[in-house]
Scaffold this motif. Structure first.
Motif, PDB file in Angstrom:
ATOM      1  N   ALA A  36      -2.776  -9.571   0.230  1.00 54.20           N
ATOM      2  CA  ALA A  36      -3.150  -8.537   1.203  1.00 54.20           C
ATOM      3  C   ALA A  36      -2.865  -8.989   2.628  1.00 54.20           C
ATOM      4  O   ALA A  36      -2.688  -8.153   3.524  1.00 54.20           O
ATOM      5  CB  ALA A  36      -4.617  -8.183   1.058  1.00 54.20           C
ATOM      6  N   LEU A  37      -2.750 -10.292   2.834  1.00 51.11           N
ATOM      7  CA  LEU A  37      -2.525 -10.799   4.187  1.00 51.11           C
ATOM      8  C   LEU A  37      -1.049 -11.109   4.457  1.00 51.11           C
ATOM      9  O   LEU A  37      -0.696 -11.497   5.558  1.00 51.11           O
ATOM     10  CB  LEU A  37      -3.374 -12.057   4.410  1.00 51.11           C
ATOM     11  N   GLU A  38      -0.193 -10.919   3.510  1.00 52.38           N
ATOM     12  CA  GLU A  38       1.243 -11.201   3.694  1.00 52.38           C
ATOM     13  C   GLU A  38       1.959 -10.007   4.312  1.00 52.38           C
ATOM     14  O   GLU A  38       1.620  -8.852   4.057  1.00 52.38           O
ATOM     15  CB  GLU A  38       1.872 -11.567   2.351  1.00 52.38           C
ATOM     16  N   LYS A  39       2.991 -10.321   5.101  1.00 51.34           N
ATOM     17  CA  LYS A  39       3.747  -9.292   5.815  1.00 51.34           C
ATOM     18  C   LYS A  39       4.581  -8.449   4.843  1.00 51.34           C
ATOM     19  O   LYS A  39       4.724  -7.242   5.037  1.00 51.34           O
ATOM     20  CB  LYS A  39       4.639  -9.944   6.861  1.00 51.34           C
ATOM     21  N   GLU A  40       5.125  -9.044   3.812  1.00 48.76           N
ATOM     22  CA  GLU A  40       5.977  -8.325   2.870  1.00 48.76           C
ATOM     23  C   GLU A  40       5.208  -7.205   2.161  1.00 48.76           C
ATOM     24  O   GLU A  40       5.748  -6.133   1.887  1.00 48.76           O
ATOM     25  CB  GLU A  40       6.562  -9.284   1.816  1.00 48.76           C
ATOM     26  N   THR A  41       3.951  -7.453   1.874  1.00 42.72           N
ATOM     27  CA  THR A  41       3.131  -6.447   1.205  1.00 42.72           C
ATOM     28  C   THR A  41       2.995  -5.219   2.100  1.00 42.72           C
ATOM     29  O   THR A  41       3.143  -4.074   1.639  1.00 42.72           O
ATOM     30  CB  THR A  41       1.740  -7.023   0.868  1.00 42.72           C
ATOM     31  N   TRP A  42       2.752  -5.430   3.346  1.00 45.56           N
ATOM     32  CA  TRP A  42       2.557  -4.325   4.281  1.00 45.56           C
ATOM     33  C   TRP A  42       3.882  -3.615   4.553  1.00 45.56           C
ATOM     34  O   TRP A  42       3.902  -2.387   4.710  1.00 45.56           O
ATOM     35  CB  TRP A  42       1.908  -4.812   5.577  1.00 45.56           C
ATOM     36  N   GLN A  43       4.978  -4.358   4.567  1.00 45.96           N
ATOM     37  CA  GLN A  43       6.282  -3.727   4.754  1.00 45.96           C
ATOM     38  C   GLN A  43       6.591  -2.826   3.560  1.00 45.96           C
ATOM     39  O   GLN A  43       7.098  -1.722   3.736  1.00 45.96           O
ATOM     40  CB  GLN A  43       7.373  -4.799   4.912  1.00 45.96           C
ATOM     41  N   HIS A  44       6.251  -3.271   2.373  1.00 46.46           N
ATOM     42  CA  HIS A  44       6.462  -2.480   1.166  1.00 46.46           C
ATOM     43  C   HIS A  44       5.632  -1.185   1.217  1.00 46.46           C
ATOM     44  O   HIS A  44       6.134  -0.104   0.862  1.00 46.46           O
ATOM     45  CB  HIS A  44       6.103  -3.317  -0.074  1.00 46.46           C
ATOM     46  N   ILE A  45       4.381  -1.290   1.675  1.00 50.73           N
ATOM     47  CA  ILE A  45       3.489  -0.109   1.778  1.00 50.73           C
ATOM     48  C   ILE A  45       4.062   0.879   2.789  1.00 50.73           C
ATOM     49  O   ILE A  45       4.092   2.092   2.550  1.00 50.73           O
ATOM     50  CB  ILE A  45       2.050  -0.537   2.138  1.00 50.73           C
ATOM     51  N   ILE A  46       4.552   0.373   3.898  1.00 49.84           N
ATOM     52  CA  ILE A  46       5.116   1.252   4.934  1.00 49.84           C
ATOM     53  C   ILE A  46       6.366   1.946   4.406  1.00 49.84           C
ATOM     54  O   ILE A  46       6.574   3.144   4.643  1.00 49.84           O
ATOM     55  CB  ILE A  46       5.414   0.438   6.217  1.00 49.84           C
ATOM     56  N   ASP A  47       7.219   1.231   3.686  1.00 47.57           N
ATOM     57  CA  ASP A  47       8.429   1.836   3.127  1.00 47.57           C
ATOM     58  C   ASP A  47       8.090   2.959   2.148  1.00 47.57           C
ATOM     59  O   ASP A  47       8.742   4.017   2.131  1.00 47.57           O
ATOM     60  CB  ASP A  47       9.287   0.779   2.412  1.00 47.57           C
ATOM     61  N   ILE A  48       7.064   2.772   1.349  1.00 49.09           N
ATOM     62  CA  ILE A  48       6.655   3.789   0.381  1.00 49.09           C
ATOM     63  C   ILE A  48       6.171   5.042   1.114  1.00 49.09           C
ATOM     64  O   ILE A  48       6.518   6.171   0.738  1.00 49.09           O
ATOM     65  CB  ILE A  48       5.559   3.241  -0.566  1.00 49.09           C
ATOM     66  N   VAL A  49       5.399   4.861   2.161  1.00 45.40           N
ATOM     67  CA  VAL A  49       4.839   6.008   2.907  1.00 45.40           C
ATOM     68  C   VAL A  49       5.949   6.764   3.616  1.00 45.40           C
ATOM     69  O   VAL A  49       5.987   8.003   3.607  1.00 45.40           O
ATOM     70  CB  VAL A  49       3.757   5.529   3.912  1.00 45.40           C
TER      71      VAL A  49
END
Length: 161
Positions: free
Chosen positions: A143-156
């Motif tokens: 949850a604290l990694e940047k790749e996880t958040w980038q993946h979530i943003i791409d999906i949205v």
């Protein structure tokens, strides 16, 4: 040694002193009216009832006017008392401000603000980890990694287009 006859004399003196104090407080108006009535010569009974009634009416009118004047004076006194009380209260507050020592804080305000902001960031990170790891059935550290958040943003973003 005081005798029985001395006590009534002392009582009369204290009564007279009390009457004088009361007279000073009321302005002596009531006692002056009583003295005038006592020293006045008895009126002749030959007067008609109309003149006696007129005298009573004029006396009652005078008394009513006197009472009104007294009430007005009392109201004025109350207003001036309130004004002086307000002035005294204002003066006391000013003196307190002048005599007030500067406060030395153990934990300064700017440090408190920083601590609160840090605690908010920690709470956010803990919430992300609990939400992603426990509720989302993933690993909490992801949850604290940047790749996880980038993946979530791409999906949205892809879903919107």
């Amino acid at each position: 040694m005081p005798t029985k006859t001395d006590k009534p004399v002392e009582e009369k003196q204290t009564r007279n002193q009390a009457a004088e104090k009361k007279e000073k407080q009321t302005g002596g108006e009531q006692t002056a009216v009583k003295e005038k009535e006592q020293t006045a010569k008895p009126k002749k009974q030959t007067r008609s009832k109309k003149t006696a009634d007129q005298d009573k009416d004029s006396r009652s009118k005078k008394q009513a006017a006197d009472q009104k004047k007294e009430l007005q004076q009392q109201k004025e006194n109350e207003q001036t008392d309130k004004a002086t009380r307000k002035e005294q209260k204002r003066k006391r507050k000013e003196e307190k401000r002048k005599n007030k020592k500067p406060r030395r804080r153990i934990f300064p305000i700017w440090a408190r603000i920083i601590v609160v902001l840090v605690l908010c960031v920690v709470a956010l990170a803990a919430g992300l980890m609990v939400g992603y790891g426990v509720i989302g059935e993933g690993t909490p550290s992801d949850a604290l990694e940047k790749e996880t958040w980038q993946h979530i943003i791409d999906i949205v973003i892809k879903r919107e287009q």
